[in-house]
Motif scaffolding. Structure first.
Motif, PDB file in Angstrom:
ATOM      1  N   GLU A  31      34.602  34.218  41.855  1.00  0.00           N
ATOM      2  CA  GLU A  31      34.909  35.472  41.160  1.00  0.00           C
ATOM      3  C   GLU A  31      36.366  35.905  41.252  1.00  0.00           C
ATOM      4  O   GLU A  31      36.813  36.750  40.504  1.00  0.00           O
ATOM      5  CB  GLU A  31      34.020  36.616  41.713  1.00  0.00           C
ATOM      6  CG  GLU A  31      32.525  36.349  41.609  1.00  0.00           C
ATOM      7  CD  GLU A  31      32.059  36.236  40.151  1.00  0.00           C
ATOM      8  OE1 GLU A  31      32.735  36.766  39.262  1.00  0.00           O
ATOM      9  OE2 GLU A  31      31.010  35.601  39.919  1.00  0.00           O
ATOM     10  N   ILE A  32      37.092  35.369  42.253  1.00  0.00           N
ATOM     11  CA  ILE A  32      38.463  35.859  42.427  1.00  0.00           C
ATOM     12  C   ILE A  32      39.497  34.747  42.246  1.00  0.00           C
ATOM     13  O   ILE A  32      40.455  34.903  41.515  1.00  0.00           O
ATOM     14  CB  ILE A  32      38.636  36.492  43.835  1.00  0.00           C
ATOM     15  CG1 ILE A  32      37.580  37.583  44.042  1.00  0.00           C
ATOM     16  CG2 ILE A  32      40.039  37.082  43.989  1.00  0.00           C
ATOM     17  CD1 ILE A  32      37.481  38.093  45.462  1.00  0.00           C
ATOM     18  N   PHE A  33      39.286  33.614  42.934  1.00  0.00           N
ATOM     19  CA  PHE A  33      40.366  32.624  43.015  1.00  0.00           C
ATOM     20  C   PHE A  33      40.200  31.425  42.089  1.00  0.00           C
ATOM     21  O   PHE A  33      40.963  30.470  42.193  1.00  0.00           O
ATOM     22  CB  PHE A  33      40.498  32.112  44.453  1.00  0.00           C
ATOM     23  CG  PHE A  33      40.793  33.207  45.432  1.00  0.00           C
ATOM     24  CD1 PHE A  33      41.965  33.938  45.334  1.00  0.00           C
ATOM     25  CD2 PHE A  33      39.904  33.515  46.450  1.00  0.00           C
ATOM     26  CE1 PHE A  33      42.245  34.955  46.225  1.00  0.00           C
ATOM     27  CE2 PHE A  33      40.177  34.524  47.349  1.00  0.00           C
ATOM     28  CZ  PHE A  33      41.355  35.254  47.234  1.00  0.00           C
ATOM     29  N   ALA A  86      41.399  46.778  40.479  1.00  0.00           N
ATOM     30  CA  ALA A  86      40.819  48.017  39.951  1.00  0.00           C
ATOM     31  C   ALA A  86      41.392  48.449  38.610  1.00  0.00           C
ATOM     32  O   ALA A  86      41.029  49.506  38.090  1.00  0.00           O
ATOM     33  CB  ALA A  86      41.027  49.138  40.971  1.00  0.00           C
ATOM     34  N   GLY A  87      42.299  47.644  38.052  1.00  0.00           N
ATOM     35  CA  GLY A  87      42.800  47.960  36.715  1.00  0.00           C
ATOM     36  C   GLY A  87      43.796  49.101  36.657  1.00  0.00           C
ATOM     37  O   GLY A  87      44.069  49.622  35.591  1.00  0.00           O
ATOM     38  N   LYS A  88      44.333  49.537  37.807  1.00  0.00           N
ATOM     39  CA  LYS A  88      45.364  50.574  37.734  1.00  0.00           C
ATOM     40  C   LYS A  88      46.379  50.435  38.856  1.00  0.00           C
ATOM     41  O   LYS A  88      46.096  49.840  39.894  1.00  0.00           O
ATOM     42  CB  LYS A  88      44.736  51.972  37.766  1.00  0.00           C
ATOM     43  CG  LYS A  88      43.900  52.297  38.987  1.00  0.00           C
ATOM     44  CD  LYS A  88      43.381  53.727  38.862  1.00  0.00           C
ATOM     45  CE  LYS A  88      42.551  54.131  40.051  1.00  0.00           C
ATOM     46  NZ  LYS A  88      42.045  55.472  39.982  1.00  0.00           N
ATOM     47  N   MET A 168      38.546  42.620  39.316  1.00  0.00           N
ATOM     48  CA  MET A 168      37.717  42.054  40.380  1.00  0.00           C
ATOM     49  C   MET A 168      36.496  42.964  40.626  1.00  0.00           C
ATOM     50  O   MET A 168      35.376  42.488  40.786  1.00  0.00           O
ATOM     51  CB  MET A 168      38.583  41.971  41.626  1.00  0.00           C
ATOM     52  CG  MET A 168      37.944  41.460  42.857  1.00  0.00           C
ATOM     53  SD  MET A 168      39.293  41.267  44.089  1.00  0.00           S
ATOM     54  CE  MET A 168      38.371  41.397  45.584  1.00  0.00           C
ATOM     55  N   LEU A 169      36.723  44.298  40.574  1.00  0.00           N
ATOM     56  CA  LEU A 169      35.610  45.215  40.832  1.00  0.00           C
ATOM     57  C   LEU A 169      34.503  45.061  39.795  1.00  0.00           C
ATOM     58  O   LEU A 169      33.321  45.059  40.141  1.00  0.00           O
ATOM     59  CB  LEU A 169      36.121  46.658  40.800  1.00  0.00           C
ATOM     60  CG  LEU A 169      36.449  47.272  42.149  1.00  0.00           C
ATOM     61  CD1 LEU A 169      37.028  48.655  41.996  1.00  0.00           C
ATOM     62  CD2 LEU A 169      35.212  47.319  43.047  1.00  0.00           C
ATOM     63  N   LEU A 189      34.889  43.129  50.514  1.00  0.00           N
ATOM     64  CA  LEU A 189      35.645  42.069  49.819  1.00  0.00           C
ATOM     65  C   LEU A 189      36.973  42.621  49.306  1.00  0.00           C
ATOM     66  O   LEU A 189      38.020  42.014  49.476  1.00  0.00           O
ATOM     67  CB  LEU A 189      34.830  41.540  48.636  1.00  0.00           C
ATOM     68  CG  LEU A 189      33.838  40.414  48.950  1.00  0.00           C
ATOM     69  CD1 LEU A 189      32.877  40.212  47.791  1.00  0.00           C
ATOM     70  CD2 LEU A 189      34.570  39.104  49.259  1.00  0.00           C
ATOM     71  N   VAL A 190      36.904  43.814  48.698  1.00  0.00           N
ATOM     72  CA  VAL A 190      38.128  44.408  48.149  1.00  0.00           C
ATOM     73  C   VAL A 190      39.118  44.691  49.274  1.00  0.00           C
ATOM     74  O   VAL A 190      40.282  44.276  49.226  1.00  0.00           O
ATOM     75  CB  VAL A 190      37.791  45.710  47.381  1.00  0.00           C
ATOM     76  CG1 VAL A 190      39.063  46.493  47.049  1.00  0.00           C
ATOM     77  CG2 VAL A 190      37.032  45.377  46.107  1.00  0.00           C
TER      78      VAL A 190
END
Ligand code: HEM
Length: 324
Positions: A31-33, A86-88, A168-169, A189-190
């Protein structure tokens, strides 16, 4: 720290080796890398580096020759990460009270995560200290948790104006059809990734710049080479003692017998400067790792083995791109 901030040893950095840790690494890898996710987030990294360059250009005007890079690198790595998560932004646009508080909280978490509580080694000190260290950490954990929960709620309710397309969230929340992916797992995780990312990359950038500016001939060569390829050899000791390890079984390391549950700190700083391993160890000579050099296999800036850094690929992309 691991008990309070690390959600009772359940985050990826703090979880003991076993099924739960393996699951977290698997979620991270997919999901992340994954190359797919990292490539999809390239526009964010590009935009944040461009912002940094604009800030540097403005700060380096004829009237202002001194530029403080450390805080600019920290803003770059933190905002890049928070936009991916988080998109911001939390520096650039986020000058509201909530963003400021979150930055402060994370700064404390990062500074405490490098600290050890003497009472963990000598329990009687807990009695002398009156549990003060633990209370401070527990308070910090409550504040951190409440910010992370708020972020989750914003994404869960698809708050207006939030860039939630590829964060990611949102990817992690989409996994919540399974009971395993609780809010606590997502918050861990975050937090684990934000803490592991921000300071290490900012410190690496700061040292790389400092070394390059002090060696202008190498700066010219490095610029040419960075355009061609990006590699881990440019990293310095952002994590001089790596992350504490504990033996899950009796074992022998470097000829020393370690009983089960022994805390082991790897002094990468000393290993990277050992004259028995490196030629002229303290000189800044990046060419030792390039074509014809044979020393890159000895670098352990990202650790080694199963618990090595899963963010190495992302870090190399951002650090290489920023320096280039
Ligand atoms: C220049 C940047 C970075 C450096 C130098 C660095 C270095 C390290 C080191 C030395 C370790 C411990 C390895 C060991 O003890 O064997 C580690 C672990 C870790 N790093 Fe990084 N790291 C960097 C960037 C990142 C990034 C970008 C992320 C994620 C966004 C990340 C996430 C993690 C995580 C989750 C762990 C714990 C892995 C585990 O215990 O299974 N790191 N890192």
């Amino acid at each position: 720290m691991s008990k309070h901030i690390g959600y009772n040893y359940t985050t990826v950095t703090q979880a003991p080796y076993g099924d739960h840790w393996r699951n977290l690494r698997r979620i991270g890898a997919v999901e992340i890398f994954s190359a797919h996710r990292l490539n999809a987030l390239l526009p964010i990294r590009r935009e944040e580096v461009r912002r940094l360059v604009s800030k540097l250009a403005a700060a380096g005007s004829p009237h202002r020759r001194v530029v403080e890079l450390k805080s600019l690198f920290r803003e770059l790595t933190f905002d890049t990460m928070m936009r991916m998560v988080a998109g911001k932004r939390f520096y650039g646009d986020g000058d509201d009270r909530g963003s400021r508080e979150f930055r402060e909280v994370l700064k404390e978490v990062v500074s405490l995560s490098g600290a050890t509580n003497p009472a963990d080694f000598v329990p009687v000190l807990r009695w002398i200290d009156g549990g003060k260290f633990e209370k401070t950490v527990a308070g910090l954990a409550r504040r951190t948790d409440s910010f992370l929960q708020k972020l989750i709620e914003e994404h869960r309710s698809k708050k207006e104006g939030l860039d939630s397309a590829n964060t990611m969230l949102d990817h992690l929340l989409a996994l919540q059809v399974s009971e395993y992916h609780t809010d606590q797992i997502i918050k861990g995780l975050v937090l684990g990734h934000v803490v592991a990312w921000t300071d290490t990359s900012a410190v690496t950038l700061e040292w790389a710049m400092s070394n390059l500016l002090n060696h202008p001939d190498i700066l010219v060569k490095a610029r040419e080479e960075l355009d061609k390829q990006i590699g881990q050899e440019r990293m310095v000791d952002a994590a001089p003692l790596l992350v504490p390890h504990a033996s899950s079984e009796d074992c022998v390391v470097g000829g020393y017998h370690l009983p089960r549950d022994t805390l082991l700190l790897v002094n990468a700083w000393v290993i990277h400067r050992d004259p028995n391993l490196w030629e002229d160890p303290t000189s800044f000579r990046p060419e030792r790792y390039g074509k014809g050099g044979n020393e890159s296999c000895k670098l352990i800036a990202f650790g080694l083995g199963r618990r090595s850094c899963p963010g190495a690929g992302l870090a190399q992309r951002v650090v290489g791109f920023t320096l280039g």
